[in-house]
Scaffold this active site. Sequence first.
Site, PDB file in Angstrom:
ATOM      1  CD  GLU A  50      -4.034  -5.845   3.852  1.00  0.00           C
ATOM      2  OE1 GLU A  50      -4.875  -4.995   4.229  1.00  0.00           O
ATOM      3  OE2 GLU A  50      -2.820  -5.707   4.005  1.00  0.00           O
ATOM      4  CD  GLU A  80      -3.041  -1.040   2.187  1.00  0.00           C
ATOM      5  OE1 GLU A  80      -2.977  -0.163   3.059  1.00  0.00           O
ATOM      6  OE2 GLU A  80      -4.008  -1.809   2.061  1.00  0.00           O
TER       7      GLU A  80
END
Length: 480
Positions: A387, A199
């Site tokens: 995720e 991320e």
Amino acid sequence: MNISRRRFGKTVAAAAGVAFASVSLPRFVLAQSPTASLLKFPPKFLWGCATASYQIEGGVKEDGRGPSVWDTFSHTPGKTFRGDTGDVADDSYHLYKEDVKLLKDMGVTVYRLSISWSRIFPNGTGQPNEKGLAYYQRVVDELLKNNIAPYITLFHWDLPQALPGGWQSRDTSKAFADYAAYVSKQLSDRVHDFFTTNEFVCFTDLSYKNGQFAPGLKLPDKQVNQVRHHGILAHGLAVQAIRANARAGTQVGLAENATVHVPVIESREHIEAARRATRERNAPFLTAVMEGKYTDGYLEREGTNAPKVEAGDMKVIGSPLDFVGLNVYTPEYVRADSSRDGFVVVQRQTSAPHMASPWLYIGPEVIYWAVRNVSDIWKPKALYITENGCSADDELRDGRVEDTDRVMYLRNHLTHLHRAASEGYPIKGYFLWSLMDNFEWADGYSKRFGLHYVDYKTQKRTPKLSAEWYREVIARNAVE
Ligand code: PNW
């Protein structure tokens, strides 16, 4: 041939129609019939869970680990909820065997975990710390012993504090490549799959622009763009370092929470608008990585604040990948319009539902569009959901946590992921965030994302209803 979910639905309905016509069964029989109600995933689909080092390990001073920016940040008053820190977290540094057992009991076959850079290089660079590496060797061996394949993230935000300037310095990108080279060389005899970074937006913008994550800075745009550039450069350099050092055949990708754009209506013009938005609104990160260049739009928008790019950088950043991992949480809705960009992001209704984290708006179709947009634009060889999951107000009552809202969230997301798989997109697996409740960054321990409830006083793990439900999903390779 892939049969689309819609066509599959029609076929089932038609078959059921015949059955109804001849024997006129009551309707609920169809609902209970396993073939009619189960959405089957492809035969080799991988089911897993995900965690990250600083969120679960604790043991921050153990075996020569150096401090990370998250140690410093969480120990700075006012930075995290009630001053919570990762000093102990889930104590997985000591309890990892128990945690592997939790995975085993659900039947998962893949586990995404991250490595703490400062356990391996306490100062970020220099001499490796063998005791730090030995911990991950123990974890990996325990996983393999249980037939669970480790997928390793090399950087999930816990940057060694000792690196001067952190991600503001280009040297940090190079230090990351050296660390990636070392770890992949040491572990690729038993680890087949690596993610470089997790991320970009969280360890660049949220950390150096908004100040809500470590190191908590609020820099002007020009410097933020440079931080972003160092982040994606680190990823590219690490891809090359892994290819040069790991065993042949090692697979490399990244885990990225690209902003996901969902068309307001599934019609051609809005679908195209969502695609344009995906490319443009991820320009500093995934778009640059997939295309090896910054879009004209991004460079124009940033003007004199655009990052300083050295010769060869963009080629490194665009190094070919074996797979793309997508962390998927929340949608942005987009419609077509006649502006130059050709899209507009629709403002969210104040009534839009969200989970326990206020930012976690619910829109289960987000997972389908994440896969579809990224596939349609860049055609990656393979995709993982690295995720997906949610926070909920879990409470332990009589030894049970009945997290029906989490089950609702997950069931709906998997239904839409099934659609992506059945339409033939190359989606290989799903890592649920998270195996157990853990240190949720600035929210400390106030937000629970786990399939297992953790009592932080005793470190006891209790499977929630969602863990039981996930075990069923895995056993059937299907969602109901
Ligand atoms: C991801 N947001 O972070 C991270 O990869 C995990 O470490 C984290 O625990 C998980 O999602 C749940 O939050 C995010 O504010 C943090 O939009 C914040 C946001 C999104 C993702």
